[in-house]
Design a protein around this motif. Structure first.
Motif, mmCIF file in Angstrom:
data_model
loop_
_atom_site.group_PDB
_atom_site.id
_atom_site.type_symbol
_atom_site.label_atom_id
_atom_site.label_comp_id
_atom_site.label_asym_id
_atom_site.label_seq_id
_atom_site.Cartn_x
_atom_site.Cartn_y
_atom_site.Cartn_z
ATOM 1 N N ASP A 83 -4.653 -8.386 38.297
ATOM 2 C CA ASP A 83 -5.355 -9.458 38.998
ATOM 3 C C ASP A 83 -5.613 -8.965 40.411
ATOM 4 O O ASP A 83 -4.721 -8.908 41.251
ATOM 5 N N SER A 105 -14.463 -15.647 44.937
ATOM 6 C CA SER A 105 -13.849 -16.694 45.768
ATOM 7 C C SER A 105 -13.096 -16.207 46.998
ATOM 8 O O SER A 105 -13.008 -16.937 47.975
ATOM 9 N N LYS A 106 -12.491 -15.038 46.917
ATOM 10 C CA LYS A 106 -11.533 -14.657 47.955
ATOM 11 C C LYS A 106 -12.189 -13.689 48.933
ATOM 12 O O LYS A 106 -12.748 -14.107 49.940
ATOM 13 N N ARG A 155 -18.013 -20.257 41.694
ATOM 14 C CA ARG A 155 -17.243 -20.183 40.445
ATOM 15 C C ARG A 155 -17.719 -19.009 39.584
ATOM 16 O O ARG A 155 -18.063 -19.175 38.403
ATOM 17 N N ASN A 169 -0.700 -13.001 45.550
ATOM 18 C CA ASN A 169 -0.586 -14.407 45.943
ATOM 19 C C ASN A 169 0.734 -14.913 45.380
ATOM 20 O O ASN A 169 0.927 -14.819 44.169
ATOM 21 N N TYR A 188 -7.833 -10.365 45.372
ATOM 22 C CA TYR A 188 -7.794 -10.190 46.830
ATOM 23 C C TYR A 188 -8.103 -8.749 47.238
ATOM 24 O O TYR A 188 -7.904 -8.371 48.382
ATOM 25 N N ALA A 225 -12.172 -16.584 38.381
ATOM 26 C CA ALA A 225 -11.149 -15.741 37.766
ATOM 27 C C ALA A 225 -10.348 -16.550 36.755
ATOM 28 O O ALA A 225 -9.838 -16.027 35.768
HETATM 29 C C1 LIG Z 1 -3.978 -14.464 42.087
HETATM 30 C C2 LIG Z 1 -5.093 -15.369 41.697
HETATM 31 N N1 LIG Z 1 -5.721 -15.165 40.554
HETATM 32 C C3 LIG Z 1 -6.734 -15.952 40.157
HETATM 33 C C4 LIG Z 1 -7.154 -17.005 40.947
HETATM 34 C C5 LIG Z 1 -8.273 -17.888 40.459
HETATM 35 O O1 LIG Z 1 -9.417 -17.709 41.232
HETATM 36 P P1 LIG Z 1 -10.606 -18.781 41.110
HETATM 37 O O2 LIG Z 1 -10.029 -20.081 41.573
HETATM 38 O O3 LIG Z 1 -11.650 -18.349 42.022
HETATM 39 O O4 LIG Z 1 -11.003 -18.841 39.693
HETATM 40 C C6 LIG Z 1 -6.515 -17.264 42.151
HETATM 41 C C7 LIG Z 1 -6.917 -18.408 42.996
HETATM 42 O O5 LIG Z 1 -6.212 -18.828 43.878
HETATM 43 C C8 LIG Z 1 -5.455 -16.412 42.542
HETATM 44 O O6 LIG Z 1 -4.805 -16.599 43.697
#
Ligand SMILES: Cc1ncc(COP(=O)(O)O)c(C=O)c1O
Length: 401
Positions: free
Chosen positions: A210, A241-242, A250, A182, A213, A107
């Motif tokens: 965004d 990732s989440k 990645r 987050n 999650y 992301a």
């Molecule tokens: C809210 C938010 N957006 C984007 C990202 C980036 O995700 P990635 O590290 O998988 O690229 C994160 C990662 O912690 C996140 O918490």
């Protein structure tokens, strides 16, 4: 007469030479993780869900994807993303076509490319805060003015639509909302979400949602429609990732009906990664085809951990308090008492090998810390945290030194 090639290149070089170097603030959270992530026994503040073992991902593959994996040639792939993967990503949405998806390296690259495409010196952005730093600091690095929309514990970390409405100006190019959020675990209710969408449409701003999650709602009926599905001003950000527990791949993406914007953003990728990792694209496609099983695994880990955390917060009301997250894999509790959270976290990691993330890493002044509940060692980490609290005296809120 038209200038020759060498002359034109020379002029461009001179312009570059006189240009200020791009200044971007240090990513505080990443610097903290760089110091600790691979040095501690228990990461009680990770935001991702326990990564899949490779063999388990391959075991999810259908026949077609097994063949793809076995026959994969490790050349460059399509810049916008491998077509099968874009197809799977599009199917996470209700109205998005595969060519309305751009694949990125996580992301993070999606944020970088989109913000850089969207924002320049005369633009303004409103961004939820405290939050993931690149959501506002890439905007600032591009010269844009940023207004932070502060989420407050007293409001249950909720978005205040009236305040947000007043923060939007004619120059507001984008409203950035991270939900599920987050570090707080906030998820807007449907009325607030609809209000945000309406605000973006009325003001002509983009709604950068965004949603990394998304699919980790404690109650799946609370899941919001994706930003890209509900408005042509919507840009949805997703990642493996989440919720999909595959941070090591990645692979992330951006989805939007605004094809002209995507067309510009993909040109930015020419200067970052050009195309995504071929093996990661195949593995992501495998996981997305098996999304129900993948998400069920993530949800089971998170649910089991929430039971442990509910007990922790119920047992220690004089030391710890939180607004229970409605979604995602992180929350933002507060350490009560007089001990500053930075000192508490520093002592805890030295004494017990358990890492928390102090709110100061988000620039937040309260005594909050991020707790992550996507990892399977959480019960052990919490037991160590409790042992530490017992040793140092719970009533003092922790550290004694
Ligand atoms: C809210 C938010 N957006 C984007 C990202 C980036 O995700 P990635 O590290 O998988 O690229 C994160 C990662 O912690 C996140 O918490």
């Amino acid at each position: 007469m038209a200038a020759g090639y060498a002359e034109r290149v020379g002029r461009a070089a001179a312009r570059v030479a006189h240009h200020d170097p791009v200044h971007i603030a240090d990513f505080e959270l990443e610097r903290y993780f760089a110091r600790w992530e691979f040095a501690v026994e228990h990461l009680l503040c990770a935001s991702d869900v326990e990564g899949y073992p490779m063999a388990d991902v391959l075991a999810l593959a259908d026949d077609e994807m097994h063949e793809r994996w076995a026959g994969l040639r490790l050349g460059y792939t399509e810049s916008a993303g491998e077509p099968l993967l874009r197809h799977e990503i599009a199917s996470l949405y209700t109205t998005i076509e595969p060519d309305e998806v751009l694949v990125f390296a996580g992301a993070e690259e999606g944020i970088f490319c989109l913000m850089t495409t969207l924002l320049g010196a005369d633009d303004h952005a409103v961004v939820t805060w405290p939050g993931y730093q690149s959501l506002y600091d890439v905007a600032r690095a591009n010269g844009a003015e940023v207004t932070l929309h502060e989420l407050r514990e007293v409001d249950g970390w909720a978005i205040d639509l009236d305040v947000l409405r007043r923060q939007v100006r004619p120059s507001t190019k984008v409203i950035v909302v991270n939900a599920p959020h987050n570090p707080t675990g906030m998820l807007p209710d449907r009325a607030t979400w609809d209000g945000l969408v309406a605000l973006a449409e009325e003001s002509g701003a983009y709604l950068f949602a965004d949603e990394v999650y998304r699919f980790l709602e404690a109650d799946p009926t609370d899941r919001l429609p994706a930003g890209a599905d509900v408005t042509t001003r919507g840009i949805s950000l997703g990642v493996m990732s989440k919720s999909f527990a595959l941070a090591g791949l990645r692979i992330g993406w951006v989805a939007s009906h605004d094809r002209a914007l995507l067309e510009q953003a993909v040109r930015m990728k020419d200067y970052t990664t050009i195309c995504s990792s071929a093996p990661s694209e195949v593995l992501s496609t495998i996981a997305l085809r098996a999304r129900d099983r993948v998400i069920a695994r993530s949800r089971a880990i998170v649910d089991a951990n929430l039971v442990v955390l509910d007990r922790l917060f119920a047992d220690r009301p004089d030391v710890l308090r939180w607004v229970r997250p409605r979604a995602g894999s992180v929350g933002f509790p507060r350490l009560l008492g007089d001990v500053p959270i930075d000192r508490f976290a520093a002592d805890l990691v030295e004494a017990a090998g358990v890492l928390l993330l102090p709110g100061s890493r988000f620039g937040h002044p309260g005594n909050h810390f991020r707790i992550g509940f996507g990892r399977v060692d959480l019960p052990l980490a919490v037991a160590r945290l409790e042992g530490y609290l017992d040793r140092v005296g719970a009533a003092s809120g922790g550290a004694t030194t």
